[in-house]
Design an enzyme around this catalytic site. Structure first.
Site, short mmCIF file in Angstrom:
data_model
loop_
_atom_site.label_atom_id
_atom_site.label_comp_id
_atom_site.label_asym_id
_atom_site.label_seq_id
_atom_site.Cartn_x
_atom_site.Cartn_y
_atom_site.Cartn_z
N GLU A 106 38.76 46.75 48.22
CA GLU A 106 37.47 46.91 49.29
C GLU A 106 37.84 45.89 50.52
O GLU A 106 37.52 46.59 51.68
CB GLU A 106 36.36 46.49 48.54
CG GLU A 106 36.00 47.38 47.49
CD GLU A 106 34.85 47.23 46.60
OE1 GLU A 106 34.99 46.20 46.09
OE2 GLU A 106 33.80 47.93 46.52
N GLU A 126 36.83 48.10 38.53
CA GLU A 126 35.57 47.23 38.11
C GLU A 126 35.10 48.01 36.83
O GLU A 126 34.32 47.45 36.08
CB GLU A 126 34.44 47.39 39.21
CG GLU A 126 35.01 46.73 40.45
CD GLU A 126 35.78 47.30 41.50
OE1 GLU A 126 36.46 48.15 41.08
OE2 GLU A 126 35.72 46.61 42.52
C1 3H9 Z 1 35.38 43.14 41.68
O1 3H9 Z 1 35.97 43.16 42.56
C2 3H9 Z 1 33.79 43.55 41.98
C3 3H9 Z 1 33.65 44.15 43.57
O2 3H9 Z 1 33.69 45.44 43.54
C4 3H9 Z 1 32.39 43.83 44.06
C5 3H9 Z 1 31.94 42.51 44.50
C6 3H9 Z 1 30.42 42.68 45.23
N1 3H9 Z 1 38.43 36.75 38.77
O3 3H9 Z 1 45.72 38.93 33.86
P1 3H9 Z 1 46.51 38.03 34.05
C7 3H9 Z 1 42.72 35.17 36.09
S1 3H9 Z 1 35.49 42.84 40.08
C8 3H9 Z 1 38.71 35.51 38.14
O4 3H9 Z 1 46.92 37.00 33.01
P2 3H9 Z 1 48.74 39.47 34.97
C9 3H9 Z 1 42.88 35.73 34.56
O5 3H9 Z 1 41.60 35.29 33.73
C10 3H9 Z 1 37.20 42.45 40.05
N2 3H9 Z 1 39.88 35.44 37.29
O6 3H9 Z 1 47.59 38.22 35.02
C11 3H9 Z 1 44.10 34.72 34.25
O7 3H9 Z 1 43.40 33.29 33.96
P3 3H9 Z 1 44.08 32.20 32.97
C12 3H9 Z 1 37.91 43.56 40.13
C13 3H9 Z 1 40.80 36.24 37.11
O8 3H9 Z 1 49.60 39.35 35.86
C14 3H9 Z 1 44.96 34.65 35.49
O9 3H9 Z 1 43.86 35.18 36.57
N3 3H9 Z 1 39.37 43.22 39.66
C15 3H9 Z 1 40.64 37.52 37.83
O10 3H9 Z 1 48.69 39.94 33.69
C16 3H9 Z 1 46.02 35.51 35.38
O11 3H9 Z 1 45.60 36.82 35.05
C17 3H9 Z 1 39.78 43.18 38.47
O12 3H9 Z 1 39.08 43.81 37.55
C18 3H9 Z 1 39.47 37.84 38.69
N4 3H9 Z 1 39.19 38.99 39.31
O13 3H9 Z 1 47.56 40.34 35.64
C19 3H9 Z 1 41.26 43.03 38.23
N5 3H9 Z 1 41.74 38.57 37.65
O14 3H9 Z 1 45.56 32.04 33.52
C20 3H9 Z 1 41.22 41.71 37.04
C21 3H9 Z 1 42.49 37.59 37.06
O15 3H9 Z 1 43.23 31.06 33.16
N6 3H9 Z 1 42.51 41.30 36.87
N7 3H9 Z 1 42.03 36.30 36.43
O16 3H9 Z 1 44.20 33.07 31.52
C22 3H9 Z 1 43.61 41.92 36.33
O17 3H9 Z 1 43.65 43.25 36.04
C23 3H9 Z 1 44.79 41.27 36.28
O18 3H9 Z 1 44.62 39.88 36.06
C24 3H9 Z 1 45.84 41.44 37.26
C25 3H9 Z 1 47.21 40.08 36.94
C26 3H9 Z 1 46.67 42.88 37.12
C27 3H9 Z 1 45.42 40.93 38.65
#
Ligand code: 3H9
Length: 698
Positions: A106, A126
């Site tokens: 976004e 999301e």
């Molecule tokens: C959003 O964006 C809402 C908006 O539309 C509106 C706003 C108004 N936040 O998965 P990993 C942490 S909603 C905080 O193991 P990978 C995760 O917990 C969001 N922390 O790595 C982990 O922590 P730890 C929409 C986050 O390489 C570490 O980072 N976005 C977030 O296998 C490493 O993550 C999503 O839903 C976060 N957003 O995969 C994407 N993301 O090391 C969510 C990750 O302490 N994330 N962490 O265990 C993912 O899908 C995967 O993390 C990603 C990397 C593909 C990015």
């Protein structure tokens, strides 16, 4: 340099804002504020003609900081950051690598142009957190890529590869080589051309067919049952089609707020972190040295062994599969090939990929061929005698340091380990059937299992596409041990007055894919029947027998779907279960024989009697240290047993939806009603209730 979360630099007349919030550049308050300030500063700097926004480290922005949800807002809002980019009087280019997800994409939509490396992936995931894109994504994606595409992308939440994103106007350019250099060059080019400041908000929404939104809603009805987010996403796209941009944004905000405060989203956000936590072992530090896994071995090429071998091949790890006869080996290898070919037919693999994977799986009849394997997983018949034979042989041939794993779903891993002279190298890897599909892995830590073996197996599990958890040695481990409690009560309820279709409906409506009796019919009722005959449970004193109805069903040869009848009839082509008066009669006769007067059951009682004993067993499991944390139990139930993710898992649900006191009091109520010690609340549950604490506080 500005706030450390955003690094400001320049390359000639191009201002560069680099997001610096490892590991995934989530949009924390500091990132948002830094980004907003950076845009404003460059916008007001006459020496700057264009701006590039890029992610530092391994990725662009992975989205909003999920940990901030529910906390009081602070810093610049994401909406304001995006507006500042979009309204900036100088071209803003977003440069994407790694993943640009959710609020990350976004943010990139706020830029006037987007450039990506070929390996980049973008998406609005999301929905997996029970949310919708809440910073304009629902209004901008339909304008860029069309309403139909936007619906599919946002409801699936899938990661879209750069090439596809290019074909859908989500990115404007895909460039090999150094991304920053390419982005700066692109920005200069735009300035030189006097390119317009392209604001997505000003584009019209493309809608192919006038019934597209309605058709889409119908197509997801089954899959999205029980979830809230997909339905709100559809409403936002409808708003994008019907309303001017600003009003669409207002609608998006309302629908986002509705989800953010829902229990479903809280559950799904819990699950997001739970899955990541479950892979971590409390007493095995992340830097524990791991053993190298270059080749695997599997004993047994039946349904389980074959499925496990496919997991290795899918991850590119060569694997040798052993069987006792050529016939069994050929049969197993044929099933593997057919599975791959079916995937290829559905477009999931190319013909070449099928051959590459098959080439990684080497069939053998000789234990000698396993001597180079770094990990050997046994998936043979579930008796201790057979396991003893296998592990004695493995001990003799496996190379020093090889990990020896058992796929047992119920036998004592410590006893199995003791058939070898290297019990510290032995571990359980409990796969779920079909092993090539099911994501859950219960890794079972034996008394002697060494920490480096645990670390290696947890990380290998991820490599082969699984969601790993670590459990201890106890009957049924975590998942089946809890399932057993639900089975006991559903069996008793039939005797007391309920019917299979009633119990199944309550469980289905709760969100499981099916209830316990349909599940039993699917798995085969004869499996449990044979086990009960072996165990002589009936003769055990003090324990109420659970198999009266089940035995009577099996005595009629009603083994389930495979015989066309079980708790239901199955004569429709789609194998849907049909309630059967014959079964009803048989159940009533059983009650009569047992001297039980049948009574009516409310849905609430059925739900409580099925699910509260599972929570109580979960408490015992935690107390015994068989699961590390309550969240591990949740991960097991969501992935292995169809617990609806929008209810977080049994322990989260008990903590946050029902409340531990309510569970505790209901257990006492059923104990007093039945006089059955089965209902005694676990000491840990009692203690938490007394202290007004939750499982998550442990
Ligand atoms: C959003 O964006 C809402 C908006 O539309 C509106 C706003 C108004 N936040 O998965 P990993 C942490 S909603 C905080 O193991 P990978 C995760 O917990 C969001 N922390 O790595 C982990 O922590 P730890 C929409 C986050 O390489 C570490 O980072 N976005 C977030 O296998 C490493 O993550 C999503 O839903 C976060 N957003 O995969 C994407 N993301 O090391 C969510 C990750 O302490 N994330 N962490 O265990 C993912 O899908 C995967 O993390 C990603 C990397 C593909 C990015």
């Amino acid at each position: 340099m500005s706030d450390a979360a955003i690094l400001r630099s320049t390359d000639g007349e191009v201002g560069i804002l680099t997001v610096n919030n490892p590991p995934v550049n989530a949009l924390s308050a500091a990132v948002r504020t830094g980004l907003g300030d950076g845009i404003k500063a460059f916008a007001g700097d006459p020496a700057i003609k264009a701006i590039v926004v890029i992610g530092g480290g391994r990725t662009f922005i992975a989205g909003a900081d999920i940990r901030e949800f529910g906390k009081p807002p602070s810093g610049t809002s994401l909406h304001d950051v995006i507006a500042a980019m979009e309204d900036c009087p100088k071209p803003v280019v977003a440069a994407l690598h790694g993943t640009a997800l959710g609020g990350g994409l976004e943010t990139a939509f706020g830029a006037h142009y987007r450039i990506a490396v070929p390996q980049a992936r973008v998406g609005l995931p999301e929905v997996h957190l029970g949310l919708l894109p809440g910073a304009g994504g629902t209004q901008r994606l339909p304008r860029l890529a069309g309403a139909e595409f936007a619906l599919e992308a946002m409801v699936s939440g899938r990661h879209i590869p750069a090439k596809e994103a290019l074909s859908r106007n989500i990115v404007d350019k895909v460039a090999d080589g150094d991304l920053l250099a390419a982005a700066v060059a692109y920005a200069r080019e735009l300035v030189a051309q006097g390119a317009p400041l392209r604001r997505i908000r000003d584009l019209p929404v493309k809608l192919g067919s006038p019934t597209a939104i309605e058709d889409f809603a119908k197509s997801i009805a089954r899959k999205a049952r029980g979830f809230k987010a997909p339905w709100n996403i559809i409403k936002t796209v409808q708003a994008a089609v019907d309303l001017p941009f600003d009003e669409g944004m207002k609608r998006e905000r309302e629908l986002f707020a509705e989800l953010l405060t829902s229990s479903e989203s809280a559950a799904q956000r819990h699950y997001f972190f739970a899955e990541r936590e479950a892979a971590k072992v409390l007493d095995v530090p992340a830097d524990t040295p791991q053993r190298e896994i270059k080749a695997g071995g599997i004993i047994g090429c039946g349904t389980m062994g074959g499925g496990i071998a496919m997991n290795f091949a899918n991850a590119g790890i060569p694997v040798t599969v052993l069987e006792t006869s050529q016939e069994a080996l050929d049969r197993g290898m044929k099933v593997i090939r057919t599975n791959y070919e079916n995937t290829a037919k559905r477009g999931g693999l190319t013909a070449d990929q099928v051959e590459q994977r098959m080439a990684l799986i080497k069939p053998t009849l000789s234990y000698d061929d396993l001597k180079d394997a770094d990990v050997i997983i046994e998936a043979v018949f579930e008796t201790m005698e057979v396991k003893e034979g296998v592990f004695t042989k493995l001990d003799a041939i496996a190379k020093p340091g090889a990990i020896l794993a058992t796929n047992t779903s119920g036998l004592d891993v410590n006893q199995i380990a003791n058939y070898t002279k290297r019990p510290s190298d032995v571990i359980g890897m409990h796969f779920f059937s079909p092993a090539n599909v099911m994501k859950l892995l219960e890794n079972v830590r034996g008394k002697a299992t060494s920490k480096d073996v645990i670390a290696t197996v947890m990380s290998l599990s991820k490599k082969i596409g699984k969601i790993p958890t670590l459990v201890g040695v106890c009957e049924g481990f975590v998942g089946n041990r809890m399932l057993r409690q639900r089975g006991v009560q559903s069996a008793y309820m039939l005797e007391e007055g309920a019917l299979p279709q009633q119990v199944d409906k309550v469980i289905f409506d709760f969100g499981f894919p099916m209830g316990p009796f349909q599940m039993s019919d699917l798995a085969g009722n004869d499996v449990g029947w044979r086990i009960r005959q072996g165990k002589k449970e009936k003769e055990q004193r003090n324990v109420r027998y659970t198999g009266y109805v089940a035995d009577a069903i099996c005595e009629l040869g009603r083994f389930g779907q495979k015989t066309g009848a079980g708790y239901y009839k199955y004569n429709l082509p789609d194998r849907s279960p049909i309630p059967d008066p014959e079964v009803e009669k048989l159940i009533e006769e059983t009650s009569k024989k047992l001297g039980i007067t049948r009574r009516a059951f409310s849905d609430q009682e059925i739900l409580e009697r099925c699910l509260y004993p599972m929570v109580n067993e979960g408490a015992k499991i935690l107390e015994e240290g068989m699961a590390q944390r309550a969240l591990d139990i949740d991960v097991i139930w969501v992935n292995g047993y169809g617990w609806p993710v929008y209810r977080g898992g049994p322990m989260w649900w008990a903590d946050n939806v029902v409340g531990l006191k309510a569970v505790h009091d209901a257990l006492l109520k059923y104990r007093d009603m039945s006089g059955d010690p089965f209902w005694e609340p676990a000491p840990l549950l009692k203690k938490l209730v007394q202290e007004n604490r939750k499982f998550s506080s442990l």
